[in-house]
Structure formats: structure tokens, C-alpha cells
Scaffold this motif. Structure first.
Motif, PDB file in Angstrom:
ATOM      1  N   TYR A 483       0.852  -1.193   0.000  1.00  0.00           N
ATOM      2  CA  TYR A 483       0.000   0.000   0.000  1.00  0.00           C
ATOM      3  C   TYR A 483       0.882   1.235   0.000  1.00  0.00           C
ATOM      4  O   TYR A 483       1.851   1.338   0.776  1.00  0.00           O
ATOM      5  CB  TYR A 483      -0.903   0.018   1.224  1.00  0.00           C
ATOM      6  N   PHE A 485       1.014   5.211   0.697  1.00  0.00           N
ATOM      7  CA  PHE A 485       0.261   6.184   1.478  1.00  0.00           C
ATOM      8  C   PHE A 485       0.097   7.515   0.755  1.00  0.00           C
ATOM      9  O   PHE A 485      -0.732   8.330   1.152  1.00  0.00           O
ATOM     10  CB  PHE A 485       0.946   6.401   2.830  1.00  0.00           C
ATOM     11  N   GLU A 488      -2.354   6.268  -2.350  1.00  0.00           N
ATOM     12  CA  GLU A 488      -3.506   5.616  -1.724  1.00  0.00           C
ATOM     13  C   GLU A 488      -4.051   4.482  -2.599  1.00  0.00           C
ATOM     14  O   GLU A 488      -5.247   4.319  -2.783  1.00  0.00           O
ATOM     15  CB  GLU A 488      -4.606   6.640  -1.421  1.00  0.00           C
ATOM     16  N   ARG A 489      -3.133   3.676  -3.105  1.00  0.00           N
ATOM     17  CA  ARG A 489      -3.515   2.539  -3.935  1.00  0.00           C
ATOM     18  C   ARG A 489      -2.953   1.257  -3.331  1.00  0.00           C
ATOM     19  O   ARG A 489      -1.833   1.234  -2.815  1.00  0.00           O
ATOM     20  CB  ARG A 489      -2.980   2.694  -5.361  1.00  0.00           C
TER      21      ARG A 489
END
Length: 831
Positions: A483, A485, A488-489
Motif C-alpha cells: 500500500y 500512502f 492511496e492505492r
């Protein structure tokens, strides 16, 4: 009290004529293997608790051996003045009153060695039309000088059965703790015309460490360190380094030779030739060879060692003993080979690891042809049956008797592998060494990819792992999720591999089917040879690094390896690429600028690979190829299909890569990659060849270390990369650098290529335009009439593990945001 009961001899050894101290003189108790070498100032100290030694022997090549009577149990000082050996007076040249200088001119020892060289071919087994013999090999490793009270410590009491199994007979004066042994009995056949070799394994036996360590893989690695030493070959490879034979064609220019003695063996007069390197830091042997004076000038015996000054890591001492027996036709064949090495972090410490490879050969039969079927097929025939021979079989077939401690290793290691405490210890060690933590049938890792960062994803966390052999030998499942940050994927990877030949998918020959899906980021053009892209250390990059791709990659792959090391791979792939960061896909349609969200291709792939004589270090869930002198040839072909699974382009792409490692004797070693490729069809730049660039601070041998990501693309190209290791060719002759044991390296990389008119977006606006910076400066270029060239010079073996290169870029210097030079480093563990 212990010191008072020991015999302690110390003193200094000097040249009787020049009064200069002599370094590396051998001082021993006569009739034993207990001895030391003098230091740089000629000093020595020799200690033993054995009260039976009464004679001190001092010997050095080129000097007469001296002996002295000593009093056991006392401390004594004996200063020795060695006299030059008169046998060498004819082999030296006296000029202007200066001390003797070695020369090859009018040197009877050199004249003799040249006769040996001239007769090499007829003394090799390959001189016969047919040869066969029975062979036995034993490979064992032991810890050295483990303290006798070690097993009394609380933590190690449970391992007392192993720690008290000491071997004091294999190497007198050393206390060995055996931990590994492997034995093999085989029948060997050779045919000259046509040349064919066949080894039929009759029995093989080795320790079993259980599921947590690959015993077979460890055995392959150890055997690679201890390859067969052929005295008649120009060179031999030991501990991954090439050593020039004392009877190689170039031996007279690399070694000094002295006639030491003559004797009679089996009614044949034999001359002992002593030899030593001209430069003691070079990777050469020293020792003695015994030459027959029967007109054949064959080697009857050879004792080879390495000088303690040699520029070789992790090896305190190494010796090779070769014995030859006389055949019925009067020729000599190798009957016994014994290679021993003392490994350790420091040459001054007593502990370490001791390895031995013993090979014996008998039942020689020459010039007796067998049916063609004897020589046909794979070079080595083996079966699972040979690994389960009875104790009676080994008692009859073993040509060399095991010591008591060696014979107990099999049962001891089997017991050790079943102990939970030992399994936990190995589990923790594997996390630090390999990056994976085992939880039953699942391995969590790799640890160095748990955390990384980049301009597109920002702070990135990843967790994943794979199944191991406790889950299944034939099925490997692996995956991860990550992930970012900043973007945001979520990213993830899932794969399943199924072996089709009832063995591990990592075991040669591989035969498997793999299905995978990956959704993740990728830097176009980054393809590092040894490191993962999401390795934490690779998060640090030079220059601008915000042009990424989001990839959705669906794959089905089939691989079949053949016993001759030819392999065929077939694959189907659907790939969707989406521009990320500051990268974009823009084209022009009907005069209007258009931004394309993603690019989808569907393709079939074919890979043909040939790697003759390739050997691997096999782990449980990985394998690594050893370097050898043979080329590795790889042909890749891809066919793109339009309107199949949403594929948008038809194209054909072909590339050929040839890699070869060259052993260059005095000049060291070189890795050479030659590559070329061509893309047929009109495609946008992401489907062209995006040349391998490296904006990290790690040196990578196959990438262009001063090329920016996405800087060059081509639809046709050719390249050559040379990574040269000089192995101390110059530094070994510079006093300070000689002590540091640094080694010189250099590289040269050149890339030719270009983009044809049909793939030039300036002439075909429907294609994606080459990326530009926000201010309009170009990012991506096609190569022009001149090649891209970069080179480097550097030093490796700094602190034994560090390589540092100064890299220089020689052209295309007008491109924006480039580096024209840089410092790159690399961590590497080499001998």
C-alpha cells in the motif's frame, strides 16, 4: 603449568650470506605436521605439548634444509642461518657482486619444465582412444579447534553428542568437528572419436539436514568450491578463482623453478622440482612436482599450496596433493587427489571451517572400446536408487576408510535436524541471511521489501511470502500486498507454480507451469541484475525520479529444461500500463491533443536458452547459477495481437543476448554481455525497447549507471558491456595496496540504436509523444548516429566486501538533468 610441560621453540631465520631475515620459512617438528611459517621479520614461535618431538626442521625453497636437536618440555631459542642450496647455482646469474637474481636463461629446472609442457598432451588420459575407471569422491566440512569445554556450557549441553565428536587424525595438529559429509562411487567412460564422456553413479550418500536446509544444494556449492584439479590443464578453478598450473604453457614466466632432489620410483628416475610464484600476491600455487625421466616427462606426484600473501579472501590455507600410479603400458594416471582448505574470517585466528575433497581412482582400462550405448545420452546417469545403498555396499565400494568421527556424522546430523531448538536457531538465522521467516509451510518475507518509499507512492508498506517444501515440493504459491500512502492505492501479486516432473520447481531440469497476476508500480527502464526494485536501499535515487507505470500483468508461463541445458519457455501475457507520476501518454488525433489513460497489449512469448555445462547452487525455493567459462545464449521472441483480449497493437519483437565469463589468467576475469534486438511494427514508445538505466547509487553491471530512466528508446539496437576484474594485477605490486589486498576493476558499456521513421512520434502524431519535462525539455530520446558510451574504473575487495566505482559518461552530454560522472558502490562477497 601447561606451558611449563610444553616444548616451546622460538627464534629468527636469516640468509646465511646476506644476513637478511627470511619470511614464510617452514619450521616444523620433524616427522609431524605441527609447524609454523616465519613472519615478515623472519621470526617464529613453535609450541607443542607432545613430548616425543626431539628434532626441529627448518626448510625453504632454494635453501638447504636444517635440523636441530631440541629438548622436549623446555623453552628454547634457536636462531637459524639457512645456506643457499648449491643445486641452484647453475640456475642463477651473478652480476657485479650483487646478490643472486633468478633467471630462466640456462636454468636446468626451466629446461625440464619446458619438456614437461611439450609432452603434456600425450600424458593426459584423453591421449587414449578409450578410457574407463572407477572413482570414489568424498567431500567433508568441519569446524576447526572448537574448545573442548564448549559442550559443557549450558546452552550447548543438548548438542554434546555432536560437539564431542572430534577428529584429530585427518589433519594432525588440528581439532576438527565434522558437520557435513557426502560420498559418491561411480564408473567413468571416455571415448575420443567422437569425444564423449559418461559418468554412471553407482552410489551416493550425504548428510540430511532436514527440510530447513537443502543438503543437495549445499553439496553442489561445496563441490563447486573444490573442482577437480587437472595438473595438465593450463589452469584450474578453486574457490571460484582461476589458478595457473605450474606446468601451464605460461608457467616459466609466472613461476620460479628449482631442482630440489632426485629419486627412483618403480625403477624410474624422478626429479623433484620446487616452484614458487614470482609475485607472492598473484593467484598461483607453490610447492613441488615430481617428473619422470623416462622420456615421457610425466608428473608422478604434485604437492600444491597457496602462499599466505595471496590475494584471496576467506581462505587461510589451501593444499592440493596429487598422486599418480603407473599403468601397465608405463604411462601414469591420477590415482588420488586430496584438496584441503582452511576457511576463516581472519588468517590469524585459530577457528574457522575446514573443507576436504578426496578423490581416488582405480581399475583403469585403456583403449578397450565399449558399445556405443555406453557413451551415449546424458553425461551423468543417476537414479534415486543409488542414494539408498546399504552399509554393506559402502563397506565394499568405499576406496578410502572413514575416520571414526566422520562415520558418525550421518547419524549425528540426522538427530540434529530433528531437534526443535536447532530448527528455531536456523530459522532465525535464515531471516537475517535470506530475508525470510518460516512459519510451518509458509515463509514470510523478504524482509528488505517490507518498507520502501518513492515519489509516486510515498511511504510504501508491503507484506508477503511464499510456501515452502513442507507445503509441497511440486506446488509453489507466492504473493504479496502493498500500500502506498501517497497515491492511496493497493498493489498485490499472486502466483501459483506447478511442477510437471515430480520434483521441486527449482531443481534442474525445471519443468513447470506458472500462472500469475501482478498489479504494481514499475519504473520504465529499470532492470537491475541482483536487486529487487522495492528493496529499501533502492529507494534512494539521484535526479528526478517521478515517472512510473501502474501495471496490471496477467501471465501464463510454461518452461521446459533439457538435460543438455537447453530450455524452452512459452508464455501468454495481457499487460495494461497506466502512466503514473509526471509520466503521461499523449498523442494527437485529427489535430487535437489527446491524453490516453492506459495501454493494453496481448502477446505470446517464446524464449530459447542454451547454457552448456551450467551448474546451480540449489536452495529449497531458489537457485543460483555458478559462473563458468561457457557462454549463455538467450533468444527472446514476442508476438503482439491486436483485438485479442483488448490488445491494441500488432507487432513482433526479437532479441538475442549472449553472456560469457572469460578467465584471462594474469589479466584476471571479465564478464561480457553482447545483445541486440529489433521491433517490427508501428507501436508507441512504451512498447519499444526502453534501455536499462540506473539512477540508484548501487553499481549494476548490466545497466547504464549514468543513464536516466526513460532517457533512450529504440526499435533496433545493439550493445556490448564489459566488466573487467584485474584481480590485483597492478595493486599486488604496490607495497601499501598489496597489504590492503585491494583489486582493480574497470567497465566499458556501449549502446547503438535508433527509432525508424514509422515509430517516430514527431512524424506519426497518432503515436504517444516522447515524454517531456513541464518546461518542455525532452526526457526521452532516440539514439543518433553515435552510440551511448560510459565507462568506469574502481576498486573492489575493500574490507573484503565493498566495490567502489568512478563512473564517467562520455557523450549525449547536452541532455537535461543528467549526471556526467558519479560514484557507485556495491556489496559483494567474493573469494
Amino acid at each position: 603449568m601447561a606451558l611449563a610441560q610444553s616444548t616451546v621453540i622460538n627464534g629468527t631465520v636469516t640468509d646465511a650470506t646476506t644476513r637478511q631475515p627470511l619470511s614464510y620459512v617452514t619450521v616444523t617438528f620433524q616427522g609431524s605436521t605441527t609447524g609454523v611459517n616465519t613472519d615478515d621479520k623472519g621470526r617464529y614461535t613453535l609450541t607443542t605439548p607432545n613430548q616425543s618431538y626431539t628434532i626441529l626442521q627448518v626448510s625453504f625453497v632454494g635453501y638447504k634444509t636444517s635440523v636441530f636437536t631440541i629438548t622436549p618440555g623446555k623453552q628454547q631459542t634457536i636462531n637459524v642461518k639457512l645456506q643457499s642450496d648449491n643445486q641452484q647455482l647453475d640456475a642463477v646469474l651473478i652480476k657485479r657482486g650483487k646478490k643472486k637474481r633468478y633467471t630462466n636463461n640456462d636454468n636446468p629446472a626451466v629446461e625440464l619444465i619446458r619438456k614437461v609442457i611439450a609432452n603434456k598432451e600425450k600424458n593426459r588420459p584423453e591421449a587414449y582412444n578409450y578410457v574407463e575407471y572407477k572413482g570414489y569422491e568424498r567431500l567433508n566440512f568441519s569446524f576447526i579447534n572448537v574448545a573442548e569445554n564448549f559442550s559443557d556450557k549450558k546452552f550447548f549441553r543438548k548438542y554434546k553428542f555432536l560437539l564431542d565428536n572430534r577428529d584429530t587424525t585427518t589433519v594432525p595438529g588440528k581439532n576438527l568437528l565434522p558437520v557435513y559429509i557426502n560420498e559418491k562411487v561411480y564408473q567413468y567412460y571416455y571415448s575420443k572419436n567422437p569425444e564423449r564422456k559418461k559418468t554412471k553413479v553407482l552410489g551416493e550418500k550425504g548428510v540430511n539436514f532436514g527440510s530447513f536446509l537443502d543438503s543437495e544444494g549445499i553439496g553442489v556449492y561445496f563441490k563447486h568450491l573444490y573442482q577437480n584439479v587437472d595438473i595438465y590443464a593450463n589452469s584450474t578453478v578453486l574457490v571460484t578463482n582461476e589458478f595457473l598450473s605450474p606446468i601451464s604453457d605460461a608457467a616459466p614466466s609466472s613461476y620460479k623453478f628449482f631442482i630440489s632432489d632426485t629419486t627412483v620410483v618403480d625403477g624410474i628416475k624422478v626429479v623433484e622440482l620446487s616452484f614458487t610464484p614470482r609475485n607472492t600476491n598473484d593467484q598461483l600455487f607453490e610447492g613441488s612436482i615430481y617428473i619422470t625421466l623416462d622420456g615421457n616427462y610425466a608428473v608422478q606426484k604434485a604437492d600444491l599450496t597457496i602462499n599466505r600473501n595471496i590475494n584471496l579472501n576467506w581462505v587461510k590455507a589451501m593444499s592440493v596433493s596429487l598422486n599418480f600410479a603407473r599403468n601397465t603400458d608405463g604411462r601414469y594416471y591420477l590415482s588420488r587427489s586430496n584438496t584441503m582448505a582452511d576457511f576463516g574470517m581472519s588468517k590469524n585466528k585459530k577457528g574457522g571451517l575446514f573443507g576436504q575433497r578426496l578423490a581416488t581412482f582405480n581399475n583403469y582400462v585403456t583403449n578397450v572400446p565399449r558399445p556405443d550405448t555406453t557413451y551415449m545420452g546424458t553425461q551423468e546417469i543417476t537414479s534415486d536408487e543409488v542414494k539408498h545403498r546399504s552399509d554393506e555396499f559402502w563397506a565394499q565400494q568405499r576406496q578410502d576408510t572413514l575416520t571414526g568421527p566422520q562415520s558418525k556424522v550421518y547419524a549425528n546430523i540426522d538427530s540434529l535436524g530433528r531437534m526443535k531448538s536447532f530448527r528455531r536457531t536456523v530459522d532465525i538465522a535464515s531471516l537475517f541471511l535470506f530475508g525470510y521467516k518460516q512459519f510451518g509451510p509458509f515463509d514470510l518475507g523478504p524482509a528488505n521489501a517490507f518498507y520502501s518509499f518513492n515519489p509516486v507512492e510515498g511511504f510504501r508498506l508491503r507484506v508477503g511470502g511464499r510456501t515452502n517444501v513442507e507445503f509441497s515440493k511440486r506446488v509453489l504459491l507466492e504473493g504479496y500486498t502493498a500500500y502506498g500512502f501517497k497515491d492511496e492505492r493497493w498493489k498485490y501479486f499472486l502466483a501459483g507454480t506447478f511442477s510437471l516432473n515430480n520434483s521441486s520447481i527449482f531443481r534442474f531440469p525445471q519443468h513447470y507451469v506458472k500462472v500469475s497476476f501482478q498489479r504494481d508500480t514499475r519504473i520504465p527502464g529499470q532492470e537491475l541484475l541482483f536487486l529487487r526494485e522495492d528493496n529499501f536501499l533502492l529507494s534512494f535515487k539521484r535526479g528526478n525520479n517521478d515517472k512510473y507505470l501502474y501495471n496490471d500483468n496477467y501471465r501464463i508461463d510454461y518452461l521446459k529444461e533439457f538435460n543438455n541445458h537447453f530450455s524452452i519457455g512459452v508464455g501468454l501475457r495481457k499487460l495494461t500500463q497506466e502512466a503514473a507520476g509526471s509520466l503521461y501518454f499523449d498523442n494527437t488525433i485529427n489535430g487535437q491533443s489527446n491524453r490516453v489513460h492506459d495501454l493494453t497489449t496481448s502477446e505470446a512469448t517464446l524464449t530459447l536458452r542454451y547454457a552448456p555445462h551450467e551448474e546451480f547452487y540449489q536452495g529449497k525455493v531458489y537457485r543460483k547459477a555458478f559462473i563458468n567459462k561457457y557462454p549463455v545464449i538467450t533468444l527472446n521472441y514476442s508476438k503482439g495481437f491486436k483485438d485479442v483480449l483488448q490488445g491494441q497493437y500488432n507487432y513482433n519483437d526479437v532479441s538475442l543476448n549472449i553472456y560469457k565469463h572469460f578467465f584471462l589468467k594474469k589479466l584476471g576475469e571479465a564478464d561480457v554481455w553482447v545483445e541486440g534486438g529489433n521491433t517490427f511494427g508501428q507501436v508507441p514508445y512504451p512498447l519499444l525497447t526502453i534501455h536499462r538505466a540506473n539512477q540508484t547509487f548501487a553499481y549494476d553491471p548490466i545497466s547504464y549507471n549514468l543513464m536516466n530512466f526513460l532517457e533512450f528508446v529504440s526499435d533496433h539496437y545493439a550493445s556490448i558491456n564489459i566488466d573487467q576484474h584485474f584481480k590485483g594485477l597492478i595493486f599486488n605490486r604496490v607495497p601499501l595496496l598489496k597489504k590492503l589486498k585491494w583489486r582493480e576493476v574497470a567497465s566499458f558499456k556501449s549502446l547503438w540504436g535508433g527509432v525508424r521513421t514509422e515509430n517516430n512520434p514527431a512524424l506519426n502524431p497518432q503515436l504517444f509523444e516522447f515524454p517531456k519535462e513541464g518546461n518542455g525539455d525532452p526526457i526521452t530520446y532516440a539514439l543518433g548516429s553515435k552510440p551511448y558510451v560510459e565507462g568506469s574504473v574502481g576498486i573492489e575487495n575493500i574490507f573484503k566486501v565493498l566495490r567502489v566505482d568512478l563512473v564517467k559518461r562520455f557523450n549525449y552530454l547536452d541532455h537535461a538533468n543528467i549526471a556526467t560522472w558519479g560514484i557507485r558502490t556495491r556489496i559483494q562477497f567474493i573469494f
